[in-house]
Write a protein that holds these residues in place. Structure first.
Motif, mmCIF file in Angstrom:
data_model
loop_
_atom_site.group_PDB
_atom_site.id
_atom_site.type_symbol
_atom_site.label_atom_id
_atom_site.label_comp_id
_atom_site.label_asym_id
_atom_site.label_seq_id
_atom_site.Cartn_x
_atom_site.Cartn_y
_atom_site.Cartn_z
ATOM 1 N N LEU A 106 0.845 -1.192 0.000
ATOM 2 C CA LEU A 106 0.000 0.000 0.000
ATOM 3 C C LEU A 106 0.882 1.243 0.000
ATOM 4 O O LEU A 106 1.815 1.356 0.815
ATOM 5 N N VAL B 35 -9.491 3.696 -1.856
ATOM 6 C CA VAL B 35 -8.528 2.675 -2.264
ATOM 7 C C VAL B 35 -8.465 2.647 -3.786
ATOM 8 O O VAL B 35 -9.499 2.666 -4.467
ATOM 9 N N THR C 182 -7.070 0.382 -6.821
ATOM 10 C CA THR C 182 -6.573 -0.975 -7.037
ATOM 11 C C THR C 182 -7.065 -1.517 -8.371
ATOM 12 O O THR C 182 -7.961 -0.948 -8.998
ATOM 13 N N VAL D 15 -2.680 0.265 -4.389
ATOM 14 C CA VAL D 15 -2.160 -1.094 -4.226
ATOM 15 C C VAL D 15 -1.162 -1.309 -5.367
ATOM 16 O O VAL D 15 -1.560 -1.506 -6.520
#
Length: 300
Positions: free
Chosen positions: A164, A188, A190, A237
């Motif tokens: 991360l 997030v 990703t 990520v």
């Protein structure tokens, strides 16, 4: 069977047009048409359906095209081996790898290879699909897992992990991230669950999503994930091989990471003696060693 007619047939099947095939072969359309008719007569079958928009292979034509495609790839491999000089490295080398690895790790380093071998021509094919090396879709592959085909030479280059990361500007204005549960207060960034990616990366993404982050941005490759993270959009990520060249990224929750993902270099057994392949292999190995050294220095 007449090799010249097969060569013309292959060009027509690839182009889907007599005119375009003629242009590539430096023949008139009528000459190409005569050769195709002669081949059909010798085989006593129809190879193309003809209509206003071009030519479409018949079932028999598909069978012949598959054979000529395989022949062409093997001829290309033989020609490549013949062209390899005992003293020099030159000619085309077709390399395939993932979009992120090719764009962010490999391509920026290729200037060193060209400095050493200025006559080398690299055709870099970046896609998530695994190309068939024995069928000559590429000469060399760098893959994020060990190749399963037995007729490939393979060498493990390194192991990577996915963690991360966030930009300093984002972390300065966002809520603190001290525990895994704090991810729920952040966006997030990703790869999506349906994106082509290694199992370790998918597992980490699923773990993050189970904590129901405040916001979510999914992108189908790590290059996009990196760019969004650098643009202060959230917690990305990202594989660790990328972050070395982007010092503005900060590791978040260092204990949260994927399992190791092996990176392999592979090429067909028939290219074992290729000078071009050997030059590329040695170059990549040297760069991996230098990369590992820089990572150790940064961690010290």
């Amino acid at each position: 069977m007449d090799w010249d007619k097969l060569r013309i047939f292959h060009a027509v099947a690839s182009a889907g047009s007599l005119t375009h095939a003629g242009d590539s072969l430096h023949l008139s359309q009528s000459a190409v048409s005569r050769q195709i008719r002669a081949l059909e007569e010798s085989l006593n079958t129809t190879l193309f359906h003809r209509h206003a928009r071009g030519l479409i292979l018949t079932e028999q034509g598909e069978l012949l095209f598959e054979a000529t495609r395989s022949m062409n790839k093997r001829l290309d491999a033989a020609a490549a081996r013949i062209r390899d000089s005992e003293e020099e490295v030159f000619g085309e080398l077709r390399v395939t790898t993932t979009i992120a690895f090719g764009t962010l790790w490999l391509a920026p380093r290729l200037s060193k290879l060209y400095e050493r071998f200025p006559d080398l021509k690299i055709d870099l094919n970046l896609e998530e699909r695994v190309l068939d090396l024995p069928m000559r879709e590429a000469d060399v592959a760098i893959r994020m897992k060990e190749p399963s085909q037995a007729d490939l030479i393979r060498k493990k280059l390194m192991g990577i992990r996915i963690g991360l990361y966030a930009s300093r500007d984002y972390l300065d204005r966002a809520p603190p991230i001290e525990r895994f549960e704090d991810i729920a207060q952040h966006r997030v960034i990703t790869q999506g669950p349906t994106s082509a990616q290694v199992a370790a990366g998918q597992s980490l993404a699923e773990r993050l999503l189970s904590h129901e982050p405040q916001s979510l941005l999914t992108i189908n490759n790590y290059f996009g994930v990196l760019q969004a993270t650098l643009s202060d959009l959230g917690v990305g990520v990202i594989p660790d091989y990328i972050t070395e060249d982007f010092p503005t990224l900060v590791r978040v929750l260092p204990e949260v990471e994927s399992g190791e993902v092996p990176v392999f270099l592979a090429y067909p057994e028939e290219l074992r003696q290729s000078k071009r392949v050997a030059a590329f292999r040695e170059f990549v190995q040297e760069e991996v060693i230098a990369h590992r050294r820089r990572v150790r220095e940064m961690a010290a």
